[in-house]
Design a protein around this motif. Structure first.
Motif, PDB file in Angstrom:
ATOM      1  N   VAL A 262       0.808  -0.909   0.016  1.00  0.00           N
ATOM      2  CA  VAL A 262       0.166   0.038   0.148  1.00  0.00           C
ATOM      3  C   VAL A 262       0.859   1.167  -0.041  1.00  0.00           C
ATOM      4  CG1 VAL A 262      -1.886  -1.067   1.303  1.00  0.00           C
ATOM      5  CG2 VAL A 262      -0.301  -0.120   2.503  1.00  0.00           C
ATOM      6  N   GLY A 263       2.259   1.076   0.125  1.00  0.00           N
ATOM      7  CA  GLY A 263       3.155   2.218   0.244  1.00  0.00           C
ATOM      8  C   GLY A 263       3.496   2.503   1.628  1.00  0.00           C
ATOM      9  N   SER A 264       4.307   3.357   1.905  1.00  0.00           N
ATOM     10  CA  SER A 264       5.082   3.527   3.265  1.00  0.00           C
ATOM     11  C   SER A 264       5.143   5.077   3.627  1.00  0.00           C
ATOM     12  CB  SER A 264       6.177   2.870   3.364  1.00  0.00           C
ATOM     13  OG  SER A 264       7.430   3.546   2.463  1.00  0.00           O
ATOM     14  N   ILE A 265       5.122   5.278   4.938  1.00  0.00           N
ATOM     15  CA  ILE A 265       5.166   6.566   5.468  1.00  0.00           C
ATOM     16  C   ILE A 265       6.457   7.324   4.871  1.00  0.00           C
ATOM     17  CG2 ILE A 265       5.543   8.078   7.537  1.00  0.00           C
ATOM     18  CD1 ILE A 265       4.087   5.989   9.016  1.00  0.00           C
ATOM     19  N   GLY A 266       6.346   8.407   4.363  1.00  0.00           N
ATOM     20  CA  GLY A 266       7.628   9.469   3.686  1.00  0.00           C
ATOM     21  C   GLY A 266       7.343  10.828   4.593  1.00  0.00           C
ATOM     22  N   ASN A 267       8.603  11.485   4.820  1.00  0.00           N
ATOM     23  CA  ASN A 267       8.575  12.895   5.036  1.00  0.00           C
ATOM     24  C   ASN A 267       9.696  13.451   4.794  1.00  0.00           C
ATOM     25  OD1 ASN A 267      10.430  12.386   7.406  1.00  0.00           O
ATOM     26  ND2 ASN A 267       8.921  11.714   8.576  1.00  0.00           N
ATOM     27  N   ILE A 268       9.898  14.848   5.092  1.00  0.00           N
ATOM     28  CA  ILE A 268      11.305  15.434   4.850  1.00  0.00           C
ATOM     29  C   ILE A 268      11.958  15.812   6.166  1.00  0.00           C
ATOM     30  CG2 ILE A 268      12.207  17.802   4.185  1.00  0.00           C
ATOM     31  CD1 ILE A 268      10.647  17.214   1.508  1.00  0.00           C
ATOM     32  N   SER A 269      12.893  15.501   6.568  1.00  0.00           N
ATOM     33  CA  SER A 269      13.732  16.158   7.651  1.00  0.00           C
ATOM     34  C   SER A 269      13.917  17.504   7.510  1.00  0.00           C
ATOM     35  CB  SER A 269      14.729  15.229   8.086  1.00  0.00           C
ATOM     36  OG  SER A 269      14.520  14.243   8.414  1.00  0.00           O
ATOM     37  N   PHE A 270      13.714  18.394   8.651  1.00  0.00           N
ATOM     38  CA  PHE A 270      13.979  19.824   8.400  1.00  0.00           C
ATOM     39  C   PHE A 270      15.061  20.395   9.345  1.00  0.00           C
ATOM     40  CE2 PHE A 270       9.654  19.052   7.094  1.00  0.00           C
ATOM     41  CZ  PHE A 270       9.419  20.049   6.075  1.00  0.00           C
ATOM     42  N   VAL A 271      15.564  21.474   9.182  1.00  0.00           N
ATOM     43  CA  VAL A 271      16.102  22.238  10.506  1.00  0.00           C
ATOM     44  C   VAL A 271      15.505  23.490  10.587  1.00  0.00           C
ATOM     45  CG1 VAL A 271      18.436  21.147   9.907  1.00  0.00           C
ATOM     46  CG2 VAL A 271      17.799  23.169   8.601  1.00  0.00           C
ATOM     47  N   ALA A 272      15.591  23.715  11.823  1.00  0.00           N
ATOM     48  CA  ALA A 272      14.615  25.002  12.361  1.00  0.00           C
ATOM     49  C   ALA A 272      15.723  25.758  13.228  1.00  0.00           C
ATOM     50  CB  ALA A 272      13.629  24.722  13.103  1.00  0.00           C
ATOM     51  N   ILE A 273      15.725  27.148  13.299  1.00  0.00           N
ATOM     52  CA  ILE A 273      16.204  28.052  14.275  1.00  0.00           C
ATOM     53  C   ILE A 273      15.552  28.506  15.176  1.00  0.00           C
ATOM     54  CG2 ILE A 273      17.556  30.085  13.988  1.00  0.00           C
ATOM     55  CD1 ILE A 273      17.899  29.661  11.069  1.00  0.00           C
ATOM     56  N   PRO A 274      15.873  28.387  16.441  1.00  0.00           N
ATOM     57  CA  PRO A 274      15.073  28.942  17.659  1.00  0.00           C
ATOM     58  C   PRO A 274      14.844  30.436  17.676  1.00  0.00           C
ATOM     59  CG  PRO A 274      16.634  27.139  18.467  1.00  0.00           C
ATOM     60  CD  PRO A 274      16.992  27.433  17.076  1.00  0.00           C
ATOM     61  N   PHE A 275      14.141  31.108  18.298  1.00  0.00           N
ATOM     62  CA  PHE A 275      13.731  32.284  18.247  1.00  0.00           C
ATOM     63  C   PHE A 275      14.946  33.262  18.834  1.00  0.00           C
ATOM     64  CE2 PHE A 275      12.616  31.575  22.578  1.00  0.00           C
ATOM     65  CZ  PHE A 275      12.755  32.852  23.480  1.00  0.00           C
ATOM     66  N   ASN A 276      15.679  32.332  19.705  1.00  0.00           N
ATOM     67  CA  ASN A 276      16.756  33.288  20.503  1.00  0.00           C
ATOM     68  C   ASN A 276      18.248  32.687  20.148  1.00  0.00           C
ATOM     69  OD1 ASN A 276      16.438  30.551  21.822  1.00  0.00           O
ATOM     70  ND2 ASN A 276      16.587  31.314  23.864  1.00  0.00           N
ATOM     71  N   ALA A 277      18.014  32.159  19.025  1.00  0.00           N
ATOM     72  CA  ALA A 277      19.639  31.652  18.691  1.00  0.00           C
ATOM     73  C   ALA A 277      20.675  32.563  18.722  1.00  0.00           C
ATOM     74  CB  ALA A 277      19.483  31.008  17.192  1.00  0.00           C
ATOM     75  N   ALA A 278      21.822  32.303  19.320  1.00  0.00           N
ATOM     76  CA  ALA A 278      22.752  33.217  19.399  1.00  0.00           C
ATOM     77  C   ALA A 278      23.462  33.610  17.926  1.00  0.00           C
ATOM     78  CB  ALA A 278      24.023  32.752  20.549  1.00  0.00           C
ATOM     79  N   ASN A 279      23.430  32.746  17.029  1.00  0.00           N
ATOM     80  CA  ASN A 279      24.122  32.837  15.759  1.00  0.00           C
ATOM     81  C   ASN A 279      23.057  32.482  14.672  1.00  0.00           C
ATOM     82  OD1 ASN A 279      27.153  32.861  17.017  1.00  0.00           O
ATOM     83  ND2 ASN A 279      26.290  31.094  18.095  1.00  0.00           N
ATOM     84  N   ARG A 280      21.964  33.416  14.650  1.00  0.00           N
ATOM     85  CA  ARG A 280      21.028  33.191  13.676  1.00  0.00           C
ATOM     86  C   ARG A 280      21.488  33.265  12.237  1.00  0.00           C
ATOM     87  NH1 ARG A 280      17.865  35.690  17.727  1.00  0.00           N
ATOM     88  NH2 ARG A 280      18.393  37.728  17.024  1.00  0.00           N
ATOM     89  N   ALA A 281      22.322  34.159  12.130  1.00  0.00           N
ATOM     90  CA  ALA A 281      23.011  34.354  10.677  1.00  0.00           C
ATOM     91  C   ALA A 281      23.569  32.960  10.121  1.00  0.00           C
ATOM     92  CB  ALA A 281      23.694  35.556  10.548  1.00  0.00           C
TER      93      ALA A 281
END
Length: 394
Positions: free
Chosen positions: A292-311
Motif C-alpha cells: 500500500v506504500g509507506s510513510i515518507g517525510n522530509i527532515s527539516f532544520v529550524a532556528i530557535p527564536f533566541n539563537a545566538a548565531n542566527r545568521a
C-alpha cells in the motif's frame, strides 16, 4: 564520489542570490553554529562534520554538533531559556526537527522566521502549499524550518534467508507467527519504533483519513482498536518474546547482520546499500515497502527564536540545500539520503552530478518504493506512543 571544495564552488551555489544575502554572510562570518541533532547514526554525524568543514572554508562559519538522544532535549532547553528571559543568546542555533517537536515549538512561538524564502538555494525547492517541503506531519511549515533530507520508511531483509518478505502488516504478523523470534522493532520511545506503529495504524485503521486531523478521544479509540488487536497477536512472536526491544535502528540492523532476526527497519531507502558498502550487512540485503506504500517525510532544520548565531544558522541551512551538497549527501558512500530538491529546478550541470552518483543492486529507485503515505498529524504520534507504553510496559 566525494566532492571537493573546488567542485562545490564550480556549481555556483556560494554566490548570493538575494540582495540582502551579502549582509547575512557578513554577519555569519566568525560564528559557531551549535547544531542540535540526533547523534545515533555515525554516517549522519560524519556528514554534519563535513558540513562544518565546508561552511568554515567557504564562509568562516563553524558547526558544532550537539548530539541528542531525543530532539525533545533541545526543545526543552529553548523552553527553559524563554522562561528565564533569554531572548538573544540561546544555546541552540539549529535543530534537526520534525513532527511533534516542530508543532510544539511553532505553537509556542519558539522559532525564528519565516526565513526559508530568504535562502538563495530555496530556488531549488518546490514550496507550493501542498508540497512535502511545505508541510511537516500535516502542519504548514510557513517558512519556519528548512528541508535537508528525504526520508521514507522501508523494511530491510536478507534475500538469501527470506526470498519473499511479507508486504503488509497483516502478512507480517502471519509470517511472525510462523517464524517466532525472527522479527522485532526498535523501542517505541525511539522514532523508528513509533514510525513502525504509525505504519501499522495507517494500514489497519478503518478510516485512515482521520489521522490527518488532530487526535480526539473518539477518533483514537476507533482508529487504534484494530491496531491493538493486531499487536496483541504479534507481540508474543517477536524477538525475545517482546520482553525487550532494540534501542534503535542501528542495533536492530546489527541483529539482522548477525542472523538473529530476518527483517530490520529504516527511514532511509539507501540504508541497505550504504550498510553493504560499509560491510555492516551482507551483499544479499535488500529493502522493500508494503504494497500500500509507506510513510515518507522530509527532515527539516529550524532556528530557535533566541539563537545566538542566527545568521550562521541560515548560512548552514542554505548550504544544506545546495545541489552539490544534496548530491554529496545522496552518495551511498557518504549518507545515501535522497535529495529534497525539485529535479525540474536543476540546471543541466547540476542534474549531471546526481546522474553520476554510484548505484547498487540494493539501492531502490523512487518507483520501486511505491506510494508515499502521509504522516499522521503530530498529535497522533504522541498519543500513540503513550498508549503503547501504557499497554505494554506496565
Amino acid at each position: 564520489m566525494r566532492l571537493s571544495l573546488i567542485a562545490l564552488l564550480s556549481l555556483g551555489f556560494a554566490t548570493p542570490a538575494l540582495a540582502d544575502w551579502d549582509a547575512t554572510l557578513a554577519a555569519a562570518r566568525g560564528q559557531t553554529v551549535y547544531w542540535n541533532a540526533w547523534g545515533g547514526d555515525q554516517r549522519t554525524n560524519d556528514f554534519i562534520t563535513w558540513v562544518g568543514q565546508q561552511t568554515e572554508a567557504l564562509y568562516g562559519v563553524k558547526v558544532q554538533q550537539v548530539k541528542l538522544t531525543d530532539t525533545a532535549e533541545a526543545v526543552t532547553r529553548v523552553i527553559s531559556e524563554k522562561a528565564a528571559g533569554v531572548t538573544e543568546t540561546g544555546a541552540v542555533d539549529l535543530i534537526w526537527i520534525n513532527g511533534p517537536n516542530f508543532l510544539s515549538m511553532k505553537s509556542q512561538g519558539l522559532l525564528h522566521g519565516p526565513f526559508v524564502a530568504n535562502l538563495p538555494n530555496a530556488r531549488y525547492l518546490d514550496l507550493s502549499p501542498a508540497s512535502p517541503a511545505s508541510v511537516d506531519f500535516t502542519v504548514p511549515v510557513e517558512g519556519m524550518e528548512s528541508p535537508w533530507r528525504l526520508a521514507k520508511f522501508v523494511f530491510t531483509y536478507d534475500s538469501a534467508r527470506l526470498p519473499e518478505p511479507p508486504r503488509s502488516m497483516v502478512a507480517l504478523a502471519e509470517w511472525a507467527a510462523a517464524n517466532p523470534g525472527r522479527f522485532t522493532h526498535p523501542a517505541v520511545s525511539n522514532f523508528m519504533g513509533s514510525t513502525f506503529l504509525k505504519q501499522a495504524l495507517i494500514e489497519l485503521a478503518p478510516d485512515a483519513s482521520v489521522l490527518q486531523a488532530p487526535v480526539t478521544d473518539a477518533a483514537f479509540e476507533a482508529a487504534t482498536a484494530p491496531l491493538w488487536a493486531w499487536y496483541d497477536g504479534l507481540r508474543p512472536n517477536l524477538w525475545q518474546g517482546g520482553a525487550t526491544y532494540p534501542e534503535n535502528q542501528s542495533i536492530q540492523q546489527q541483529l539482522l547482520n548477525d542472523g538473529a532476526v530476518d527483517i530490520s527497519l529504516s527511514f532511509d531507502p539507501a540504508s541497505a546499500a550504504a550498510a553493504i558498502e560499509e560491510g555492516l550487512l551482507p551483499e544479499t540485503a535488500r529493502v522493500f515497502t508494503p504494497e500500500v506504500g509507506s510513510i515518507g517525510n522530509i527532515s527539516f532544520v529550524a532556528i530557535p527564536f533566541n539563537a545566538a548565531n542566527r545568521a550562521g544558522a541560515e548560512v548552514v541551512a542554505n548550504f544544506l540545500l545546495a545541489p552539490a551538497t544534496q548530491a554529496h549527501q545522496q552518495n551511498i558512500t557518504v549518507l545515501g539520503s535522497f535529495s529534497v530538491l525539485d529535479p525540474a529546478k536543476l540546471g543541466a550541470e547540476e542534474a549531471a552530478v546526481f546522474a553520476a552518483l554510484p548505484s547498487s543492486p540494493a539501492l531502490p529507485s523512487l518507483a520501486d518504493l511505491g506510494p508515499t503515505l502521509l504522516e499522521p498529524h503530530a498529535s497522533w504520534m504522541t498519543r500513540l506512543t503513550e498508549a503503547w507504553a501504557e499497554r505494554y510496559t506496565k
